[in-house]
Design a protein around this motif. Structure first.
Motif, PDB file in Angstrom:
ATOM      1  N   LEU A  44       1.604  11.062  -7.050  1.00 19.46           N
ATOM      2  CA  LEU A  44       1.535   9.720  -6.501  1.00 19.46           C
ATOM      3  C   LEU A  44       0.720   8.887  -7.468  1.00 19.46           C
ATOM      4  O   LEU A  44      -0.416   9.223  -7.779  1.00 19.46           O
ATOM      5  N   TYR A  45       1.329   7.833  -7.978  1.00 19.23           N
ATOM      6  CA  TYR A  45       0.639   6.889  -8.842  1.00 19.23           C
ATOM      7  C   TYR A  45       0.232   5.713  -7.974  1.00 19.23           C
ATOM      8  O   TYR A  45       1.088   5.070  -7.362  1.00 19.23           O
ATOM      9  N   ALA A  46      -1.043   5.438  -7.879  1.00 20.65           N
ATOM     10  CA  ALA A  46      -1.533   4.357  -7.029  1.00 20.65           C
ATOM     11  C   ALA A  46      -2.407   3.423  -7.860  1.00 20.65           C
ATOM     12  O   ALA A  46      -3.222   3.877  -8.659  1.00 20.65           O
ATOM     13  N   THR A  47      -2.215   2.137  -7.669  1.00 18.21           N
ATOM     14  CA  THR A  47      -3.052   1.137  -8.309  1.00 18.21           C
ATOM     15  C   THR A  47      -3.659   0.258  -7.225  1.00 18.21           C
ATOM     16  O   THR A  47      -2.940  -0.297  -6.407  1.00 18.21           O
ATOM     17  N   ILE A  48      -4.977   0.166  -7.210  1.00 15.15           N
ATOM     18  CA  ILE A  48      -5.671  -0.751  -6.317  1.00 15.15           C
ATOM     19  C   ILE A  48      -5.870  -2.028  -7.124  1.00 15.15           C
ATOM     20  O   ILE A  48      -6.672  -2.057  -8.061  1.00 15.15           O
ATOM     21  N   HIS A  49      -5.114  -3.062  -6.779  1.00 16.95           N
ATOM     22  CA  HIS A  49      -5.194  -4.311  -7.549  1.00 16.95           C
ATOM     23  C   HIS A  49      -6.393  -5.159  -7.153  1.00 16.95           C
ATOM     24  O   HIS A  49      -7.265  -5.417  -7.956  1.00 16.95           O
ATOM     25  N   ARG A  50      -6.406  -5.598  -5.888  1.00 15.34           N
ATOM     26  CA  ARG A  50      -7.432  -6.555  -5.479  1.00 15.34           C
ATOM     27  C   ARG A  50      -7.552  -6.574  -3.966  1.00 15.34           C
ATOM     28  O   ARG A  50      -6.761  -5.948  -3.266  1.00 15.34           O
ATOM     29  N   ALA A  51      -8.527  -7.312  -3.476  1.00 18.33           N
ATOM     30  CA  ALA A  51      -8.689  -7.556  -2.047  1.00 18.33           C
ATOM     31  C   ALA A  51      -8.986  -9.040  -1.870  1.00 18.33           C
ATOM     32  O   ALA A  51      -9.342  -9.742  -2.826  1.00 18.33           O
ATOM     33  N   SER A 132       9.512   7.631   1.660  1.00 23.18           N
ATOM     34  CA  SER A 132      10.813   7.146   2.123  1.00 23.18           C
ATOM     35  C   SER A 132      11.143   5.785   1.524  1.00 23.18           C
ATOM     36  O   SER A 132      12.304   5.440   1.379  1.00 23.18           O
ATOM     37  N   ARG A 133      10.114   5.022   1.166  1.00 23.29           N
ATOM     38  CA  ARG A 133      10.323   3.708   0.553  1.00 23.29           C
ATOM     39  C   ARG A 133      10.306   3.806  -0.966  1.00 23.29           C
ATOM     40  O   ARG A 133      10.407   2.799  -1.646  1.00 23.29           O
ATOM     41  N   ASN A 134      10.154   5.019  -1.499  1.00 29.67           N
ATOM     42  CA  ASN A 134      10.041   5.237  -2.935  1.00 29.67           C
ATOM     43  C   ASN A 134       8.873   4.439  -3.516  1.00 29.67           C
ATOM     44  O   ASN A 134       8.947   3.906  -4.606  1.00 29.67           O
ATOM     45  N   GLY A 135       7.805   4.353  -2.720  1.00 36.64           N
ATOM     46  CA  GLY A 135       6.608   3.649  -3.158  1.00 36.64           C
ATOM     47  C   GLY A 135       6.412   2.364  -2.386  1.00 36.64           C
ATOM     48  O   GLY A 135       7.187   2.009  -1.511  1.00 36.64           O
ATOM     49  N   ILE A 136       5.356   1.674  -2.733  1.00 41.38           N
ATOM     50  CA  ILE A 136       5.025   0.395  -2.117  1.00 41.38           C
ATOM     51  C   ILE A 136       4.882  -0.621  -3.234  1.00 41.38           C
ATOM     52  O   ILE A 136       4.186  -0.375  -4.215  1.00 41.38           O
ATOM     53  N   GLU A 137       5.549  -1.724  -3.073  1.00 38.92           N
ATOM     54  CA  GLU A 137       5.430  -2.791  -4.069  1.00 38.92           C
ATOM     55  C   GLU A 137       4.084  -3.490  -3.897  1.00 38.92           C
ATOM     56  O   GLU A 137       3.311  -3.178  -3.013  1.00 38.92           O
ATOM     57  N   LYS A 138       3.858  -4.493  -4.702  1.00 42.27           N
ATOM     58  CA  LYS A 138       2.590  -5.219  -4.689  1.00 42.27           C
ATOM     59  C   LYS A 138       2.509  -6.065  -3.413  1.00 42.27           C
ATOM     60  O   LYS A 138       2.856  -7.236  -3.410  1.00 42.27           O
ATOM     61  N   LYS A 150     -12.365 -10.319  11.267  1.00 40.49           N
ATOM     62  CA  LYS A 150     -11.901 -10.608   9.912  1.00 40.49           C
ATOM     63  C   LYS A 150     -12.266  -9.452   8.996  1.00 40.49           C
ATOM     64  O   LYS A 150     -13.428  -9.262   8.666  1.00 40.49           O
ATOM     65  N   SER A 151     -11.274  -8.665   8.625  1.00 41.15           N
ATOM     66  CA  SER A 151     -11.539  -7.516   7.757  1.00 41.15           C
ATOM     67  C   SER A 151     -10.988  -7.696   6.359  1.00 41.15           C
ATOM     68  O   SER A 151     -11.341  -6.971   5.456  1.00 41.15           O
ATOM     69  N   GLY A 152     -10.070  -8.627   6.171  1.00 43.93           N
ATOM     70  CA  GLY A 152      -9.492  -8.863   4.861  1.00 43.93           C
ATOM     71  C   GLY A 152      -8.233  -8.057   4.626  1.00 43.93           C
ATOM     72  O   GLY A 152      -7.686  -7.420   5.531  1.00 43.93           O
ATOM     73  N   GLN A 153      -7.766  -8.097   3.379  1.00 47.57           N
ATOM     74  CA  GLN A 153      -6.542  -7.421   2.982  1.00 47.57           C
ATOM     75  C   GLN A 153      -6.739  -6.781   1.611  1.00 47.57           C
ATOM     76  O   GLN A 153      -7.560  -7.227   0.819  1.00 47.57           O
ATOM     77  N   VAL A 154      -5.942  -5.739   1.347  1.00 48.91           N
ATOM     78  CA  VAL A 154      -5.959  -5.066   0.049  1.00 48.91           C
ATOM     79  C   VAL A 154      -4.546  -5.131  -0.523  1.00 48.91           C
ATOM     80  O   VAL A 154      -3.569  -5.001   0.205  1.00 48.91           O
ATOM     81  N   GLN A 155      -4.449  -5.312  -1.833  1.00 47.41           N
ATOM     82  CA  GLN A 155      -3.163  -5.324  -2.499  1.00 47.41           C
ATOM     83  C   GLN A 155      -3.106  -4.155  -3.467  1.00 47.41           C
ATOM     84  O   GLN A 155      -4.027  -3.933  -4.245  1.00 47.41           O
ATOM     85  N   GLY A 156      -2.016  -3.387  -3.377  1.00 48.72           N
ATOM     86  CA  GLY A 156      -1.860  -2.241  -4.258  1.00 48.72           C
ATOM     87  C   GLY A 156      -0.408  -1.913  -4.473  1.00 48.72           C
ATOM     88  O   GLY A 156       0.484  -2.502  -3.862  1.00 48.72           O
ATOM     89  N   VAL A 157      -0.150  -0.962  -5.355  1.00 45.56           N
ATOM     90  CA  VAL A 157       1.189  -0.502  -5.679  1.00 45.56           C
ATOM     91  C   VAL A 157       1.142   1.018  -5.721  1.00 45.56           C
ATOM     92  O   VAL A 157       0.168   1.602  -6.203  1.00 45.56           O
ATOM     93  N   THR A 158       2.188   1.676  -5.195  1.00 43.64           N
ATOM     94  CA  THR A 158       2.309   3.123  -5.361  1.00 43.64           C
ATOM     95  C   THR A 158       3.727   3.453  -5.769  1.00 43.64           C
ATOM     96  O   THR A 158       4.656   2.726  -5.465  1.00 43.64           O
TER      97      THR A 158
END
Length: 163
Positions: A44-51, A132-138, A150-158
């Motif tokens: 699994l290749y995962a990138t944590i971009h930003r929050a 099943s989704r072949n990863g998650i887009e940004k 208010k907890s915020g959001q995280v953006q990543g790709v897998t």
């Protein structure tokens, strides 16, 4: 080159992608009983971009970092000081031994040089969903916190690849 080997999808369940998934603990318990789970080695290749829109834990800001957990593996980003919208661009490569596990991201506010960390929010992604989704887009994915509205959001790709 990204693809998911059929072994990685064996006996996995295909779950809809929506924010309700993160509120339902039963959704993350997908798959056959533990004794019958099929083991497979996938990467699994995962990138944590930003929050963004993170909670304020210090006077006017926070010092956020992310803990990524899958099975017994625990990985972390660096701490970004004094921001509610950090950018990490941190890449991880994770060997998946159990394709029915859950990927958990928890965002913390670091204080006292790392000796004290305050919980800002978390999210859980079932691996069968990612596979099943072949990863998650940004995508921006909401964080959940039991006490904060208010907890915020995280953006990543897998994405996945056969090992």
């Amino acid at each position: 080159h990204t693809h998911t080997h059929p072994t990685c999808l064996a006996q996995s369940c295909f779950l809809p992608w929506n924010s309700d998934l993160f509120n339902d603990e039963e959704s993350v318990k997908c798959g056959p009983p533990l004794a019958l789970r099929q083991k497979a080695s996938c990467l699994l290749y995962a990138t944590i971009h930003r929050a963004r829109n993170l909670a304020i834990k210090d006077l006017v800001s926070s010092d956020p970092w992310v803990l990524l957990e899958v099975g017994t593996m625990r990985l972390r980003t660096s701490t970004i000081s004094s921001t509610l919208a950090p950018e990490w661009e941190k890449k991880f490569v994770i060997i998946l031994e159990d394709v029915f596990d859950v990927l958990t991201l928890t965002v913390f506010d670091e204080d006292d040089g790392g000796r004290r960390n305050e919980h800002l929010g978390a999210l859980q992604l079932p691996l069968p969903l990612i596979l099943s989704r072949n990863g998650i887009e940004k995508e921006w994915i909401p964080l959940k916190h039991p006490l904060l509205l208010k907890s915020g959001q995280v953006q990543g790709v897998t994405h996945t690849h056969t090992h």
